[in-house]
Design an enzyme around this catalytic site. Structure first.
Site, PDB file in Angstrom:
ATOM      1  N   VAL A 109       0.840  -1.199   0.000  1.00  0.00           N
ATOM      2  CA  VAL A 109       0.000   0.000   0.000  1.00  0.00           C
ATOM      3  C   VAL A 109       0.877   1.252   0.000  1.00  0.00           C
ATOM      4  O   VAL A 109       1.937   1.282   0.624  1.00  0.00           O
ATOM      5  CB  VAL A 109      -0.955   0.010   1.219  1.00  0.00           C
ATOM      6  CG1 VAL A 109      -0.187   0.041   2.534  1.00  0.00           C
ATOM      7  CG2 VAL A 109      -1.939   1.179   1.148  1.00  0.00           C
ATOM      8  N   THR A 110       0.455   2.268  -0.724  1.00  0.00           N
ATOM      9  CA  THR A 110       1.176   3.533  -0.719  1.00  0.00           C
ATOM     10  C   THR A 110       0.198   4.682  -0.847  1.00  0.00           C
ATOM     11  O   THR A 110      -1.006   4.483  -1.060  1.00  0.00           O
ATOM     12  CB  THR A 110       2.238   3.587  -1.831  1.00  0.00           C
ATOM     13  OG1 THR A 110       3.134   4.673  -1.565  1.00  0.00           O
ATOM     14  CG2 THR A 110       1.601   3.787  -3.206  1.00  0.00           C
ATOM     15  N   HIS A 112      -0.560   8.566  -2.667  1.00  0.00           N
ATOM     16  CA  HIS A 112      -0.262   9.588  -3.663  1.00  0.00           C
ATOM     17  C   HIS A 112      -1.081  10.826  -3.322  1.00  0.00           C
ATOM     18  O   HIS A 112      -2.236  10.711  -2.886  1.00  0.00           O
ATOM     19  CB  HIS A 112      -0.631   9.128  -5.074  1.00  0.00           C
ATOM     20  CG  HIS A 112       0.105   7.926  -5.538  1.00  0.00           C
ATOM     21  ND1 HIS A 112       1.480   7.831  -5.495  1.00  0.00           N
ATOM     22  CD2 HIS A 112      -0.335   6.754  -6.069  1.00  0.00           C
ATOM     23  CE1 HIS A 112       1.850   6.660  -5.976  1.00  0.00           C
ATOM     24  NE2 HIS A 112       0.772   5.981  -6.326  1.00  0.00           N
ATOM     25  N   ALA A 173       9.014   5.804  -3.779  1.00  0.00           N
ATOM     26  CA  ALA A 173       8.511   4.430  -3.871  1.00  0.00           C
ATOM     27  C   ALA A 173       8.424   4.035  -5.340  1.00  0.00           C
ATOM     28  O   ALA A 173       8.053   4.855  -6.187  1.00  0.00           O
ATOM     29  CB  ALA A 173       7.141   4.323  -3.210  1.00  0.00           C
ATOM     30  N   GLY A 175       6.898   1.066  -7.944  1.00  0.00           N
ATOM     31  CA  GLY A 175       6.028  -0.091  -8.153  1.00  0.00           C
ATOM     32  C   GLY A 175       5.633  -0.150  -9.608  1.00  0.00           C
ATOM     33  O   GLY A 175       5.068   0.810 -10.139  1.00  0.00           O
ATOM     34  N   CYS A 204       4.214   0.953   2.043  1.00  0.00           N
ATOM     35  CA  CYS A 204       4.897  -0.173   1.382  1.00  0.00           C
ATOM     36  C   CYS A 204       5.024  -1.383   2.299  1.00  0.00           C
ATOM     37  O   CYS A 204       5.829  -2.283   2.039  1.00  0.00           O
ATOM     38  CB  CYS A 204       6.266   0.255   0.855  1.00  0.00           C
ATOM     39  SG  CYS A 204       6.197   1.645  -0.294  1.00  0.00           S
TER      40      CYS A 204
END
Length: 282
Positions: A109-110, A112, A173, A175, A204
């Site tokens: 999970v992140t 934005h 990060a 991904g 993360c």
């Protein structure tokens, strides 16, 4: 010189055979000088259109064009394809809760949101280096070079985790996802976000790795030189960092970047919604 090794390989220059011309990447810049942000779903729609067009063409087709989307999102939390809600610290079903979106990228999970520069390269890796681990290291290399340009020389990779760290805090990060060796999703660089927004998650999935930003580090440097809050000045912004990011991206990927004119207005309608499908790279 080779970059600092990471658990899954190291970045190395492409060293491709001489070509008549360097690869060309179309830059679809959705960021603005006035800080307007873009809904996550709209940016994803733009990226998917570019992905479908690129993945449907042969790697060596003269009509195929790689692209690089730059965006500053509205606030949103995203879950990678293998992530669970274990590291989400809020109830996404509660009234007024921030959006939580499942996406195709790798990772956990992140967050934005405003103050964060997000880059979505849509590249046929066969034109660069057909190696997914190299690609992750290359995105990290871009961020490390951006930090160096800003006088933040301590930026580095982590020995075990993907991303970029600065003074013990994660500032970027990474991904990604691949389709027929065409990349999508990408890298999120914390320029000057509200770091409190990361408190709603375990970023993360790394419980013992704090999150930081470029602005935070630059302000620390100014204070160490004797400045106070009044003299430090305005925060560095996405609009300040985006041109540096583009220059360093071109260097790492040994490519020429060509801006798509008026990309935001061509791709997004009123309120930032994605416009109906069209080929914006013509």
């Amino acid at each position: 010189a080779l970059a600092t090794p990471q658990a899954q390989g190291a970045w190395r220059p492409i060293a491709r055979p001489p070509l008549p011309a360097r690869p060309e990447i179309a830059v679809v810049d959705l960021t603005t000088r006035d800080g307007r942000t873009t809904p996550y779903e709209a940016a994803m729609a733009v990226q998917r259109r570019l992905l479908e067009a690129r993945a449907s063409r042969d790697a060596d087709s003269s009509s195929a064009r790689d692209a690089l989307v730059l965006v500053e999102h509205d606030a949103v939390y995203t879950l990678g394809r293998g992530a669970t809600a274990e590291h989400v610290r809020y109830d996404p079903d509660a009234a007024g809760a921030p959006n939580l979106v499942r996406c195709e990228r790798g990772g956990d999970v992140t967050y934005h949101g405003p103050g964060q520069l997000v880059a979505y390269p849509v590249l046929q890796l066969a034109a660069y280096r057909k190696d997914s681990h190299w690609y992750l290291r290359a995105l990290e290399e871009v961020v490390i070079r951006v930090c160096t340009r800003l006088g933040l020389d301590a930026a580095a990779r982590h020995a075990e985790h993907t991303g970029v760290w600065l003074r013990g805090r994660k500032v970027a990060a990474v991904g990604v996802a691949l389709r027929r060796w065409v990349t999508y999703h990408g890298v999120a660089l914390n320029v000057a976000p509200d770091l409190a927004d990361f408190d709603r998650i375990v970023p993360c999935g790394l419980k013992d790795e704090p999150v930081g930003s470029l602005d935070q580090a630059l302000r620390e440097d100014k204070r160490n030189r004797g400045g106070d809050d009044a003299s430090i000045g305005d925060a560095i912004g996405v609009a300040d960092v985006a041109p540096i990011f583009l220059e360093e991206f071109a260097g790492v990927f040994e490519a020429d970047l060509v801006a798509v004119p008026d990309a935001r207005n061509r791709m997004l309608g009123e309120g930032g919604a994605a416009l109906p499908s069209r080929d914006v790279l013509l």
